[in-house]
Write an enzyme that holds these catalytic residues in place. Structure first.
Site, mmCIF file in Angstrom:
data_model
loop_
_atom_site.group_PDB
_atom_site.id
_atom_site.type_symbol
_atom_site.label_atom_id
_atom_site.label_comp_id
_atom_site.label_asym_id
_atom_site.label_seq_id
_atom_site.Cartn_x
_atom_site.Cartn_y
_atom_site.Cartn_z
ATOM 1 N N HIS A 349 -29.441 -13.992 23.919
ATOM 2 C CA HIS A 349 -29.396 -12.592 23.506
ATOM 3 C C HIS A 349 -28.329 -12.492 22.417
ATOM 4 O O HIS A 349 -27.151 -12.758 22.670
ATOM 5 C CB HIS A 349 -29.055 -11.687 24.681
ATOM 6 C CG HIS A 349 -30.115 -11.673 25.746
ATOM 7 N ND1 HIS A 349 -29.841 -11.539 27.088
ATOM 8 C CD2 HIS A 349 -31.464 -11.785 25.651
ATOM 9 C CE1 HIS A 349 -30.965 -11.560 27.773
ATOM 10 N NE2 HIS A 349 -31.964 -11.716 26.920
ATOM 11 N N GLU A 352 -24.836 -10.872 22.849
ATOM 12 C CA GLU A 352 -23.936 -11.373 23.886
ATOM 13 C C GLU A 352 -23.203 -12.576 23.305
ATOM 14 O O GLU A 352 -23.625 -13.720 23.449
ATOM 15 C CB GLU A 352 -24.740 -11.711 25.144
ATOM 16 C CG GLU A 352 -25.403 -10.471 25.740
ATOM 17 C CD GLU A 352 -26.396 -10.768 26.846
ATOM 18 O OE1 GLU A 352 -26.431 -11.924 27.327
ATOM 19 O OE2 GLU A 352 -27.159 -9.856 27.230
ATOM 20 N N HIS A 487 -24.488 -16.040 29.021
ATOM 21 C CA HIS A 487 -24.830 -14.657 28.686
ATOM 22 C C HIS A 487 -23.567 -13.797 28.743
ATOM 23 O O HIS A 487 -22.461 -14.305 28.886
ATOM 24 C CB HIS A 487 -25.877 -14.130 29.661
ATOM 25 C CG HIS A 487 -27.264 -14.669 29.425
ATOM 26 N ND1 HIS A 487 -28.327 -13.877 29.080
ATOM 27 C CD2 HIS A 487 -27.752 -15.926 29.477
ATOM 28 C CE1 HIS A 487 -29.419 -14.612 28.934
ATOM 29 N NE2 HIS A 487 -29.089 -15.869 29.174
ATOM 30 N N GLU A 579 -22.884 -15.211 33.431
ATOM 31 C CA GLU A 579 -22.526 -13.940 32.796
ATOM 32 C C GLU A 579 -21.013 -13.953 32.629
ATOM 33 O O GLU A 579 -20.269 -13.902 33.594
ATOM 34 C CB GLU A 579 -22.979 -12.765 33.653
ATOM 35 C CG GLU A 579 -24.482 -12.702 33.895
ATOM 36 C CD GLU A 579 -25.247 -12.148 32.705
ATOM 37 O OE1 GLU A 579 -24.593 -11.637 31.775
ATOM 38 O OE2 GLU A 579 -26.488 -12.214 32.710
#
Length: 743
Positions: A349, A352, A487, A579
């Site tokens: 992404h 990110e 991410h 994350e």
């Protein structure tokens, strides 16, 4: 504390002008600025005392110059100004957005704690001041404790959100958003700003003889930035909404915010113990790198460590930007027998961005430490072939980079140039597997690894991003053993499966290697300085501390076509998603501490590639490696295959396992392999014997002469077959004679 609060100073509070920058006003990548100017003299006031002491402003001059004439800028004037400066601004945009004079205080990144936020009122706990943070995300239902903004209880112009900087701060701007909600539409259209040193005496930001009114939002998600031409020194700042979206009686005062400010030196050093570290001990290039700068940095690392690094491309993005990979190994460019292949992938992404910068930091760090002789890094480089892909979606990153960390918002740059979310873009092999399980009654015929890609997915007409195709080809060409997909936007490590079996919104859906995936996720989470902090608050709408900062992906939310699941079902590679931070696009000033938070985790996770068993599957006669041999572990319904040279790696937790190697045309072989807690894996080699029939085919195909042992074996097989057939014939004859006698 009391002495500090009575420290007097002059506050420069006459915000004679402000600059409004809105990402919705971006036209042809140029930034439109609206300026409101007043010729009023600067006013001074003290916080709670009449004998105020002036605070010198040397060194605090804003980078935006103050106009000398009183003007009112219209939309038409702004457009003309933008056109006149078009070419110059385009050149500036290529290098990225203008640098902000002061960084964000940290409402979005949670550097500003909940107890530093106050409000005049709030509708309920879930809409309290602690939720008034830029880009904070709400839960799926309005009314829960994780709603998507601060919302005032009352609908009047006396409502405010207050931020305590905890020390004297030179405030330079405010960023505003509306409420994040799938059910409600709440936006503040305009607002005022006030400052104080003690929360007792407040002075407004003035525009001449009137309070300055700043333009807010027209939609709920686009961040809008107001930069003050004259910065203001204070400890507290308030955002005071004036107008807001009203849909009958349904329009509430709701907002999310970030405040820009530079902390002033504390002369009494009272709050030094409260300040978080902002630097790293490692001398790395801590800044955001666009595509050109990323290439330069990777080349500089390659130039500094040419013996252990190699740069290569796995393909191109939709717009033609190359997907560069940095390889780190003691023998770059070559797969060495028995050496596992590891990869980190970041930037799937594009907005990110922390993973991208961490991988650029990691390649610099490993080069520096290898040259210094750090034995941990030397061992990793010699025993592992490491591949770092810092930007899987360079098109999306360039889009977000041009707006900057505070104005990119939550979604801008997330998708590919074609609008594809790459984390849903890999072939859905989960459904293929579960359908086969439902239809096949004989479980022995079921495959549990290397599921083929459906034909419709591989066609040119399939809606598959060019970046996704490049990564799949990369996976198929290199026998990766372990990977992590980096991410941002949360603080948690997720592991497969990411897709629920019955398309439920969320449901725990484990793989056959559930225990080892939990080991992998824990290895990263437990060594991450922020994740492992028991006192940290949740980022958005789920408290992952309850799960020890790891979770099965499908138990969080359903993600069909994820790279983690595809990697597990189509290749040998085990992969998790990390994350990295609450803030998808941290400000450059936060990158050093983010590196400190993640450095140990990045290294520890790489070291897990040496966990379990490894070995080489060879032909017993020729000692040649056997490619694509199947490695089975009893009680774990997921097999792997050997690489082209016959070497394999099976990731396993410590324990005792019965491992079996099979290959077409060979007799299977089994061993008991003990996995220890050591850094090095257990060696379990296999020497497979060809089946006589296969040996015969191979020899005859080469025009060779059968060896004596094979001739003897074939003679024995013929005699056995002859005895069996003779016995069967005799039995049939005896049965026929018995029937005849009976008749």
């Amino acid at each position: 504390m009391a002495g500090f609060l009575h420290f007097t100073l002059l506050l420069f509070l006459n915000c004679v002008s402000f600059v409004l920058v809105s990402s919705v006003l971006a036209i042809n990548t140029t930034t439109v600025r609206t300026t409101v100017v007043s010729d009023a003299a600067e006013s001074l006031f003290s916080a709670g005392r009449s004998d105020a002491t002036e605070v010198p402003t040397t060194g605090f001059t804003t980078s935006y110059s103050k106009p000398t004439a009183k003007t009112t800028t219209t939309t038409e004037d702004t457009t003309k100004a933008a056109e006149r400066a078009g070419s110059r601004r385009e050149a500036e945009e290529e290098e990225g957005p203008p640098e902000l004079e002061c960084p964000p205080l940290g409402l979005e990144s949670l550097k500003v704690k909940d107890n530093q936020l106050r409000a005049s009122s709030f509708k309920r706990r879930g809409l309290g001041p602690h939720r008034g943070r830029l880009n904070i995300q709400s839960g799926t239902q309005d009314g829960d404790i994780y709603d998507g903004a601060w919302c005032a209880q009352y609908k009047d112009k006396n409502q405010w959100l207050e931020v305590d900087a905890r020390r004297l701060t030179r405030f330079t701007g405010v960023i505003l958003q509306g409420r994040n909600s799938i059910w409600s539409w709440d936006v503040v259209h305009s607002y005022k700003v006030q400052f104080s040193n003690d929360t007792l005496v407040w002075k407004p930001c003035m525009n001449g003889t009137q309070e300055a009114v700043f333009e807010g939002n027209q939609d709920a998600e686009t961040p809008v930035l107001a930069l003050f031409n004259t910065s203001t020194v204070a400890r507290y700042i308030r955002i005071n909404p004036q107008t807001w979206y009203q849909n009958g009686t349904q329009g509430d005062i709701c907002l999310r915010a970030e405040v820009l400010g530079c902390a002033l030196p504390d002369p009494n050093n009272i709050y030094a113990w409260q300040m978080e570290p902002t630097e790293s001990r490692d001398k790395l290039d801590f800044r955001h790198h666009n595509y050109k700068e990323m290439r330069k940095l990777m080349k500089s690392v390659n130039d500094a460590c040419p013996d252990i690094t190699r740069i290569y491309s796995i393909g191109k993005s939709y717009t033609g930007l190359k997907l560069y990979v940095m390889e780190i190994s003691d023998n770059p460019g070559k797969h060495e027998l028995g050496e596992p292949e590891f990869r980190y992938v970041a930037g799937m992404h594009g907005n990110e961005v922390l993973g991208r910068e961490l991988l650029l930091n990691l390649m610099q760090y490993m080069c520096q430490e290898y040259k210094r002789g750090d034995q941990r890094i030397v061992r990793l480089v010699k025993d592992t072939r490491i591949h770092l892909l810092p930007s899987m979606n360079p098109d999306g990153y360039e889009t977000a980079f041009k707006k900057g960390s505070e104005l990119a918002g939550w979604a801008l740059g997330r998708y590919s140039y074609e609008g594809i979310d790459m984390n849903h873009n890999f072939a859905d092999l989960n459904s293929v597997m579960w359908t086969a399980i439902e239809l096949e009654t004989d479980r022995s015929k079921l495959i549990n690894h290397y599921f083929p890609i459906p034909e419709q997915y591989t066609s040119e007409e399939a809606f598959v991003a060019s970046e996704t195709r490049a990564v799949i080809s990369w996976m198929q060409n290199i026998p990766f053993v372990l990977s992590a997909n980096l991410h941002g936007g949360e603080l948690v490590v997720t592991y497969p499966y990411d897709m629920t079996r019955d398309w439920a919104p969320r449901e725990h859906t484990p793989t056959a290697d559930e225990s080892f995936f939990r080991w992998l996720a824990t290895a990263y989470a437990s060594t991450n300085q922020v994740m492992s902090n028991p006192d940290r608050r949740p980022c958005h709408n789920k408290d992952f501390l309850r799960y020890n900062n790891i979770i099965n992906g499908a138990d969080w939310h359903n993600v069909p076509g994820s790279m983690n699941d595809f990697s597990y079902l189509h290749t040998n590679c085990f992969e998790v998603t990390v994350e990295l931070s609450c803030d998808k696009f941290p400000h450059a000033s936060e990158l050093p501490i983010e590196w400190e938070n993640n450095r140990e985790s990045l290294l520890v996770y790489m070291e897990q590639v040496h966990r379990g068993v490894k070995g080489v599957v060879r032909d017993k006669d020729t000692e040649a490696g056997i490619a694509y041999a199947i490695i089975k572990v009893d009680d774990i319904d997921h097999h792997i295959r050997s690489a082209a040279d016959g070497d394999y790696w099976r990731l396993l937790n410590p324990g005792e396992y019965r491992v079996t190697a099979t290959a077409e045309g060979y007799l299977p072989s089994s061993r008991i392999c003990q996995v220890m807690y050591d850094y090095y894996p257990t060696i379990c080699d296999f020497n497979l014997t060809k089946m006589p029939k296969q040996r015969l085919k191979d020899i005859l195909a080469k025009g060779g002469k059968l060896p004596k042992d094979l001739q003897l074996r074939l003679r024995q097989l013929r005699m056995r077959k002859l005895r069996v057939t003779t016995k069967a014939i005799n039995q049939r004859r005896a049965a026929a004679a018995k029937r005849a006698k009976t008749v």
